[in-house]
Design a protein around this motif. Structure first.
Motif, PDB file in Angstrom:
ATOM      1  N   SER A 302      66.360  26.659  60.733  1.00  0.00           N
ATOM      2  CA  SER A 302      67.798  26.805  60.510  1.00  0.00           C
ATOM      3  C   SER A 302      68.557  25.977  61.537  1.00  0.00           C
ATOM      4  O   SER A 302      68.005  25.604  62.581  1.00  0.00           O
ATOM      5  CB  SER A 302      68.237  28.275  60.606  1.00  0.00           C
ATOM      6  OG  SER A 302      67.877  28.803  61.873  1.00  0.00           O
ATOM      7  N   THR A 303      69.826  25.695  61.234  1.00  0.00           N
ATOM      8  CA  THR A 303      70.711  25.008  62.172  1.00  0.00           C
ATOM      9  C   THR A 303      72.140  25.153  61.673  1.00  0.00           C
ATOM     10  O   THR A 303      72.383  25.596  60.543  1.00  0.00           O
ATOM     11  CB  THR A 303      70.344  23.520  62.302  1.00  0.00           C
ATOM     12  OG1 THR A 303      71.037  22.949  63.412  1.00  0.00           O
ATOM     13  CG2 THR A 303      70.755  22.735  61.063  1.00  0.00           C
ATOM     14  N   SER A 310      79.117  25.793  58.703  1.00  0.00           N
ATOM     15  CA  SER A 310      78.040  25.963  57.734  1.00  0.00           C
ATOM     16  C   SER A 310      76.718  26.243  58.429  1.00  0.00           C
ATOM     17  O   SER A 310      76.395  25.653  59.462  1.00  0.00           O
ATOM     18  CB  SER A 310      77.899  24.706  56.865  1.00  0.00           C
ATOM     19  OG  SER A 310      78.972  24.579  55.974  1.00  0.00           O
ATOM     20  N   LEU A 311      75.944  27.128  57.821  1.00  0.00           N
ATOM     21  CA  LEU A 311      74.612  27.485  58.294  1.00  0.00           C
ATOM     22  C   LEU A 311      73.600  26.964  57.281  1.00  0.00           C
ATOM     23  O   LEU A 311      73.655  27.299  56.097  1.00  0.00           O
ATOM     24  CB  LEU A 311      74.503  29.004  58.428  1.00  0.00           C
ATOM     25  CG  LEU A 311      73.165  29.571  58.905  1.00  0.00           C
ATOM     26  CD1 LEU A 311      72.877  29.134  60.327  1.00  0.00           C
ATOM     27  CD2 LEU A 311      73.179  31.093  58.796  1.00  0.00           C
ATOM     28  N   MET A 312      72.690  26.109  57.750  1.00  0.00           N
ATOM     29  CA  MET A 312      71.648  25.556  56.899  1.00  0.00           C
ATOM     30  C   MET A 312      70.353  26.317  57.169  1.00  0.00           C
ATOM     31  O   MET A 312      69.925  26.447  58.322  1.00  0.00           O
ATOM     32  CB  MET A 312      71.453  24.062  57.168  1.00  0.00           C
ATOM     33  CG  MET A 312      72.723  23.244  57.103  1.00  0.00           C
ATOM     34  SD  MET A 312      73.624  23.374  55.533  1.00  0.00           S
ATOM     35  CE  MET A 312      72.391  22.818  54.378  1.00  0.00           C
ATOM     36  N   VAL A 313      69.731  26.815  56.107  1.00  0.00           N
ATOM     37  CA  VAL A 313      68.548  27.665  56.230  1.00  0.00           C
ATOM     38  C   VAL A 313      67.415  27.054  55.414  1.00  0.00           C
ATOM     39  O   VAL A 313      67.563  26.820  54.208  1.00  0.00           O
ATOM     40  CB  VAL A 313      68.843  29.096  55.736  1.00  0.00           C
ATOM     41  CG1 VAL A 313      67.590  29.953  55.839  1.00  0.00           C
ATOM     42  CG2 VAL A 313      69.986  29.711  56.525  1.00  0.00           C
ATOM     43  N   GLY A 314      66.268  26.766  56.080  1.00  0.00           N
ATOM     44  CA  GLY A 314      65.083  26.260  55.404  1.00  0.00           C
ATOM     45  C   GLY A 314      64.064  27.362  55.214  1.00  0.00           C
ATOM     46  O   GLY A 314      63.957  28.277  56.045  1.00  0.00           O
ATOM     47  N   ASP A 315      63.298  27.294  54.123  1.00  0.00           N
ATOM     48  CA  ASP A 315      62.350  28.365  53.826  1.00  0.00           C
ATOM     49  C   ASP A 315      60.922  27.849  53.753  1.00  0.00           C
ATOM     50  O   ASP A 315      60.657  26.658  53.938  1.00  0.00           O
ATOM     51  CB  ASP A 315      62.745  29.086  52.535  1.00  0.00           C
ATOM     52  CG  ASP A 315      62.738  28.172  51.316  1.00  0.00           C
ATOM     53  OD1 ASP A 315      61.739  27.452  51.111  1.00  0.00           O
ATOM     54  OD2 ASP A 315      63.730  28.179  50.562  1.00  0.00           O
ATOM     55  N   SER A 316      60.014  28.756  53.445  1.00  0.00           N
ATOM     56  CA  SER A 316      58.587  28.462  53.476  1.00  0.00           C
ATOM     57  C   SER A 316      58.100  27.664  52.278  1.00  0.00           C
ATOM     58  O   SER A 316      56.935  27.271  52.231  1.00  0.00           O
ATOM     59  CB  SER A 316      57.803  29.777  53.551  1.00  0.00           C
ATOM     60  OG  SER A 316      58.148  30.626  52.469  1.00  0.00           O
ATOM     61  N   THR A 345      57.384  21.174  48.877  1.00  0.00           N
ATOM     62  CA  THR A 345      56.784  22.487  48.607  1.00  0.00           C
ATOM     63  C   THR A 345      56.222  23.139  49.864  1.00  0.00           C
ATOM     64  O   THR A 345      55.770  24.282  49.811  1.00  0.00           O
ATOM     65  CB  THR A 345      55.665  22.344  47.565  1.00  0.00           C
ATOM     66  OG1 THR A 345      54.685  21.404  48.041  1.00  0.00           O
ATOM     67  CG2 THR A 345      56.227  21.857  46.236  1.00  0.00           C
ATOM     68  N   ASN A 346      56.260  22.421  50.975  1.00  0.00           N
ATOM     69  CA  ASN A 346      55.734  22.943  52.232  1.00  0.00           C
ATOM     70  C   ASN A 346      56.852  23.543  53.070  1.00  0.00           C
ATOM     71  O   ASN A 346      58.032  23.212  52.885  1.00  0.00           O
ATOM     72  CB  ASN A 346      55.031  21.832  53.012  1.00  0.00           C
ATOM     73  CG  ASN A 346      53.819  21.284  52.271  1.00  0.00           C
ATOM     74  OD1 ASN A 346      52.844  21.991  52.060  1.00  0.00           O
ATOM     75  ND2 ASN A 346      53.908  20.020  51.850  1.00  0.00           N
ATOM     76  N   PRO A 347      56.508  24.407  54.024  1.00  0.00           N
ATOM     77  CA  PRO A 347      57.548  25.040  54.850  1.00  0.00           C
ATOM     78  C   PRO A 347      58.373  24.032  55.642  1.00  0.00           C
ATOM     79  O   PRO A 347      57.840  23.062  56.190  1.00  0.00           O
ATOM     80  CB  PRO A 347      56.736  25.952  55.782  1.00  0.00           C
ATOM     81  CG  PRO A 347      55.457  26.186  55.077  1.00  0.00           C
ATOM     82  CD  PRO A 347      55.168  24.937  54.314  1.00  0.00           C
ATOM     83  N   VAL A 348      59.666  24.252  55.686  1.00  0.00           N
ATOM     84  CA  VAL A 348      60.565  23.431  56.505  1.00  0.00           C
ATOM     85  C   VAL A 348      60.445  23.911  57.944  1.00  0.00           C
ATOM     86  O   VAL A 348      60.610  25.112  58.229  1.00  0.00           O
ATOM     87  CB  VAL A 348      62.021  23.557  56.012  1.00  0.00           C
ATOM     88  CG1 VAL A 348      62.947  22.723  56.888  1.00  0.00           C
ATOM     89  CG2 VAL A 348      62.130  23.125  54.556  1.00  0.00           C
ATOM     90  N   VAL A 349      60.150  22.980  58.864  1.00  0.00           N
ATOM     91  CA  VAL A 349      59.916  23.372  60.255  1.00  0.00           C
ATOM     92  C   VAL A 349      61.069  22.993  61.181  1.00  0.00           C
ATOM     93  O   VAL A 349      61.193  23.557  62.280  1.00  0.00           O
ATOM     94  CB  VAL A 349      58.603  22.757  60.782  1.00  0.00           C
ATOM     95  CG1 VAL A 349      57.416  23.296  60.004  1.00  0.00           C
ATOM     96  CG2 VAL A 349      58.636  21.231  60.697  1.00  0.00           C
ATOM     97  N   GLN A 350      61.909  22.046  60.762  1.00  0.00           N
ATOM     98  CA  GLN A 350      63.022  21.648  61.638  1.00  0.00           C
ATOM     99  C   GLN A 350      64.145  21.052  60.807  1.00  0.00           C
ATOM    100  O   GLN A 350      63.903  20.305  59.849  1.00  0.00           O
ATOM    101  CB  GLN A 350      62.550  20.618  62.679  1.00  0.00           C
ATOM    102  CG  GLN A 350      63.614  20.279  63.721  1.00  0.00           C
ATOM    103  CD  GLN A 350      63.109  19.278  64.753  1.00  0.00           C
ATOM    104  OE1 GLN A 350      61.930  18.927  64.770  1.00  0.00           O
ATOM    105  NE2 GLN A 350      63.996  18.813  65.614  1.00  0.00           N
ATOM    106  N   ILE A 351      65.386  21.382  61.175  1.00  0.00           N
ATOM    107  CA  ILE A 351      66.586  20.819  60.549  1.00  0.00           C
ATOM    108  C   ILE A 351      67.502  20.333  61.658  1.00  0.00           C
ATOM    109  O   ILE A 351      67.825  21.100  62.571  1.00  0.00           O
ATOM    110  CB  ILE A 351      67.319  21.856  59.677  1.00  0.00           C
ATOM    111  CG1 ILE A 351      66.383  22.450  58.625  1.00  0.00           C
ATOM    112  CG2 ILE A 351      68.526  21.222  58.992  1.00  0.00           C
ATOM    113  CD1 ILE A 351      67.011  23.569  57.821  1.00  0.00           C
TER     114      ILE A 351
END
Length: 763
Positions: A302-303, A310-316, A345-351
C-alpha cells in the motif's frame, strides 16, 4: 428602267462578308483560349492547394495529438554490482530514494545506516550512521507524503527517529557537484511512542505547518503523538510540545499506517483486508471498511498518492485498488472504492507514488513492474525487470527507476510524458479526489502543488454546441424568413436597399460585438429581464396583429402602398412593440417578481444566474450569424426560375401556395446549405463567446448560465501552455475535435444537399 437596272446591278454585287480569320481576330481568339486555359488551371491548382492545406492541417494536428495516447517506455541500463553492496555490513535495504537530478541515490539499511551512492556507476559516495540508542535496531520505516524528504524509523525499543535527507548543489571548477546531507529537524534523540518499549512494527508521520503527527503500532495496538513546534520571535529558540492522541484500539494486527497531510484522517490497514479510518479532529473511529470482497485475497502492499488523499492498496493476486474519502448525500465522509488496476497474478510487494503527478509504479513478487496513472485509469506499461521481488525507487521526475535485488542495482530509464490523458478522462465522468461524485471537469491549472490537471473535453464540447444552439435558435428563423420575404415578396427597388444593408452586418468585427455584448448587453438584459422575455413574446404577436389589421383595411388605403413595400409598415410596429415591452419591464418586475427577477430566479426557482450567459451569447452571436444565413438563403430563393413561379400562379395557386410548395422545395438545397454554413460559423466563433460568457466550463442546459467553447478555450489557454506538454497537446486535440466536427457536419450537409437537389430537380 433605271431603277430596274440598279436593282439588277445590286443583286449581282452582294454586300461584303465579315472575315473572321483576320490576323487580329485570330490573335484575340488565341489570347482568349490561353486565358481560359490558364484560368482553368489556376482554379484547379488553387482548389487542390486549399484541399492540400486542410489535409496538412489535419495531419499536423494529429501528429501533435498522437503522443497523448502512447504508453510508457522502459529502457534497461547496465546492471551494477558495487563492492560495498556485497559487504556484510551493508545490511538489508529498507528504503531506496533518488534525488532530483538522478545523480545521487540514497539507501537506508536495517542497521541504521544511510548510504549515498552514485546512480551513474553505483560507487559509494557517503555513509552516515544514524544516532540509534544503545541496543536498539531499526524495525520499520515510514515517509511523509510523496515529495517530502522526511523519513521516520521505528525502533525496537518503542521509539521513533526522524531525519531529513537533502542535497546541496555546487559548481566547483564549473562542474556540478551534489553533496548529500542528513539532518534531524526534531533533534537526534528519538521520540518515545510505546511506553512499554515494544518494537514499532509500523510507523508513519505527517507535517502540516508547525504541527507533526507521528504514529506507530505494536501488534494491534496503535500509538499516536502530536508535536507542535513554536518559535520564540525574540530569541529565535524553538520549543516543542508533545501530546498523545488517544484513539479507539484495533482488534486485528496492523499492516500499515497512513496520516492525511491535513491531519484530518488516520488510515490503519489491518487484518486480512480491512481499513479503519479515524478522525484525528474528533478522536473517534469514522468507520471500518472492507477493502477486498474476494475472500482469497489479502492486502500485501500500500501507499499514498501525491497529496495524501488517495490510498492505493495492492493484493495477493496482483490487483491494485484506489480509495479516498468522499462525502455521502447525508454529508458524512466515507472511504470510497474508486478504481481498479491489475498488475498480474502474483502478489504486489511494493507501490511507489510519483512526486508530481497522480501516477504510481508497482512491483510484484515475480519481478513484473507496472506503470499506472490513477485518475486517467491507465495501465501504461507492464514489464518484467527482475527475477525476484527486490526493492525499487522512483525519481522525483518519474523518469528513472532503480531496483535493488540481491547485491545488484539495476537502473532503468522511464519515458512517460502524458499518462494523465485517456479516452475516459477526456470524454467520461471522472471521480477526482475530494469530489463527491464523478463529474465532467476542465481545470487545467491551479495554485497549489497537490493539484492534478482535469482535462475533460466534454464540458467544452457541450459549451460549443450550447452556444451554437442558442445562436441558431435566434438566427435561423429570422434569417430564413427574411430571405424568403426579401427574395419572393419584396419589391425589387426595396430589395436592392435591404439586402446590402443586411450583408453589411457581416463586416462588423466580432470582437466589437463581443465587447458590446459583455459590457452593455449583459448588464442591460440583467436589469430588464421581464422586458426582454416580453419582447420575444410580443414581437411575433404584434407582427401578426399588424398583418391582420392591415388585411381588414379598405382597399383604398392598402392600394396606396406599392406592391412589395408592405414590410416598411412593420418598422414602426416592431419599434413600438419593443418600446412597450421594455417600458413595462420595471412594472412587470414589481408585480410578479418582487422587484428583482434575477433574485426570484436564483432564490425561488433555485436556478443559477450568471450575468454573462447563454442568452447573451444567443443574442450577440445570433446577430453575427444572421448575415451568413440570409445572404445564401436569399440567393437560393431568388434564383428559382420565374417560369416555375408564373406557371404555378397561372394554374391557380396563390402566392403563398406557390412559395411553400414550389419555391421553397426548389430552393431547399441552398437554404439547407445556408443553415449549415451558419451553424459552422456559430460552432467556430471565438471572440463573442470569449467576451460575452462567464467562460466557465460547465455542462448545464440552463440558459442563464455561461459556458466555455472549444475555440474560446484554445484562444485563452494556448499562450499559457508549455510547448510539447500535456496541456498543449490537449488544446491541439480540442482544435482537432473542432475541425473534425466541422468536416463531418459539412460532409453530411453536402450529402443531404445533393439528395435534395436530385429529389426536387424535376420541379
Amino acid at each position: 428602267m433605271t431603277d430596274l437596272a440598279n436593282s439588277l446591278t445590286s443583286s449581282k454585287n452582294p454586300p461584303a462578308r465579315i472575315d473572321f480569320n483576320t490576323p487580329a481576330l485570330q490573335r484575340k481568339r488565341r489570347m482568349r483560349a490561353l486565358m481560359d486555359h490558364l484560368t482553368r488551371w489556376y482554379v484547379l491548382v488553387g482548389g487542390l492547394a486549399v484541399l492540400g492545406a486542410i489535409t496538412l492541417i489535419f495531419f499536423y494536428l494529429a501528429y501533435v495529438v498522437l503522443p497523448l495516447f502512447q504508453g510508457a517506455e522502459l529502457t534497461a541500463k547496465k546492471a551494477q554490482s558495487p563492492a560495498w553492496l556485497q559487504q556484510q555490513d551493508a545490511g538489508k535495504p529498507l528504503l531506496l530514494a533518488l534525488e532530483e537530478q538522478n545523480m545521487v541515490g540514497m539507501r537506508v539499511a536495517d542497521k541504521g545506516e544511510v548510504q549515498f551512492f552514485s546512480v551513474k556507476d553505483a560507487s559509494l559516495l557517503k555513509r552516515q550512521q544514524l544516532p540509534l540508542p544503545a541496543g536498539a535496531s531499526v524495525v520499520s520505516i515510514g515517509q511523509d507524503q510523496p515529495g517530502s524528504p522526511l523519513v521516520v524509523l521505528g525502533l525496537s525499543n518503542g521509539q521513533a527517529l526522524i531525519f531529513k535527507h537533502s542535497y546541496n548543489v555546487t559548481y566547483p571548477d564549473n562542474k556540478k557537484a551534489i553533496e548529500p546531507l542528513v539532518s534531524f529537524p526534531y533533534g537526534e534523540a528519538p521520540m518515545a511512542l510505546d511506553a512499554q518499549g515494544r518494537a514499532l512494527e509500523h510507523v508513519a508521520l505527517s507535517i502540516n505547518d508547525e504541527t507533526m503527527v507521528l504514529a506507530g503500532s505494536t501488534g494491534s495496538q496503535l500509538h499516536v503523538q502530536q508535536v507542535v513546534s513554536e518559535e520564540n520571535m525574540l530569541t529565535g529558540e524553538t520549543t516543542q510540545e508533545q501530546s498523545s492522541i488517544e484513539l479507539p484500539q484495533i482488534a486485528e494486527p496492523i499492516k500499515a499506517i497512513y496520516i492525511d497531510p491535513r491531519h484530518q484522517w488516520l488510515y490503519v490497514l489491518n487484518g486480512r483486508a480491512h481499513a479503519d479510518v479515524f478522525s484525528l479532529r474528533e478522536k473517534a473511529l469514522n468507520g471500518r471498511y472492507k477493502l477486498l470482497e474476494d475472500g482469497e485475497r489479502e492486502v500485501t502492499a500500500s501507499t499514498m498518492l501525491l497529496g495524501g488523499i488517495s490510498l492505493m492498496v495492492g493484493d495477493s493476486k496482483g490487483g491494485i485498488t484506489q480509495w479516498f474519502m468522499a462525502r455521502d448525500p447525508d454529508g458524512s465522509s466515507r472511504l470510497k472504492h474508486i478504481r481498479d488496476f491489475q498488475l498480474g497474478t502474483n502478489p504486489v510487494v511494493q507501490i511507489n507514488a510519483e512526486e508530481r503527478r497522480k501516477g504510481f509504479i508497482a512491483l510484484d513478487s515475480s519481478g513484473h513492474l507496472g506503470v499506472f496513472h490513477s485518475t486517467a485509469n491507465r495501465t501504461l506499461l507492464v514489464e518484467s525487470v527482475t527475477d525476484g521481488s527486490g526493492l525499487m525507487a522512483l525519481s522525483p521526475r518519474a523518469n528513472r527507476i532503480v531496483v535493488e535485488e540481491g547485491s545488484q542495482l539495476m537502473p532503468f530509464s522511464l519515458r512517460n510524458p502524458h499518462p494523465e490523458v485517456s479516452w475516459s478522462a477526456l470524454w467520461g465522468k471522472v471521480w477526482y479526489e475530494s469530489y463527491e461524485e464523478p463529474k465532467y471537469v476542465w481545470q487545467s491549472t491551479a495554485a497549489n502543488t497537490d493539484f492534478e490537471p482535469k482535462l475533460s473535453l466534454a464540458p467544452l464540447t457541450w459549451g460549443t454546441l450550447k452556444a451554437a444552439f442558442y445562436a441558431m435558435l435566434l438566427a435561423a428563423p429570422l434569417a430564413i424568413a427574411a430571405a424568403i420575404y426579401t427574395a419572393y415578396f419584396m419589391a425589387p427597388a426595396m430589395r436592392r436597399k435591404v439586402k446590402p444593408v443586411i450583408e453589411l452586418m457581416e463586416a462588423l468585427p466580432t470582437v466589437i460585438l463581443g465587447f458590446f455584448a459583455g459590457l452593455f448587453l449583459a448588464p442591460y438584459v440583467e436589469g430588464h429581464l421581464p422586458g426582454i422575455f416580453s419582447l420575444l413574446l410580443l414581437t411575433p404577436i404584434g407582427i401578426l396583429l399588424a398583418g391582420f389589421i392591415w388585411s381588414r383595411l379598405p382597399e383604398s388605403i392598402r392600394l396606396r402602398v406599392p406592391d412589395g413595400w408592405e414590410a416598411a409598415i412593420l418598422i414602426p410596429v416592431v419599434g413600438l412593440t419593443a418600446w412597450f415591452a421594455l417600458g413595462m419591464s420595471p412594472i412587470l418586475e414589481s408585480w410578479f417578481f418582487g422587484g428583482d427577477m434575477r433574485l426570484w430566479i436564483s432564490n425561488d426557482l433555485g436556478i443559477t444566474y450568471d450575468q454573462r450567459n447563454a442568452l447573451i451569447v444567443g443574442l450577440a452571436m445570433g446577430f453575427a450569424v444572421i448575415p451568413n444565413i440570409f445572404s445564401i438563403a436569399e440567393d437560393a430563393v431568388f434564383s428559382v426560375p420565374r417560369s416555375l413561379t408564373y406557371g404555378s400562379l397561372a394554374l391557380g395557386a396563390t402566392p403563398w401556395q406557390t412559395m411553400t410548395r414550389v419555391v421553397l422545395l426548389t430552393a431547399s438545397p441552398g437554404i439547407f446549405s445556408a443553415l449549415m454554413i451558419g451553424l459552422g460559423r456559430a460552432v467556430g466563433e471565438t471572440m463573442i463567446v470569449l467576451m460575452a460568457t462567464g467562460n466557465t466550463p460547465v455542462m448545464e442546459v440552463n440558459i442563464f448560465e455561461g459556458m466555455r467553447t472549444l475555440a474560446a478555450n484554445v484562444a485563452v489557454e494556448m499562450p499559457e501552455s508549455e510547448v510539447g506538454g500535456t496541456h498543449y497537446r490537449v488544446l491541439f486535440l480540442s482544435a482537432l475535435v473542432l475541425l473534425t466536427f466541422t468536416f463531418v457536419m459539412n460532409t453530411l450537409a453536402e450529402l443531404i444537399r445533393q439528395r435534395l437537389r436530385k429529389k426536387y430537380a424535376s420541379l
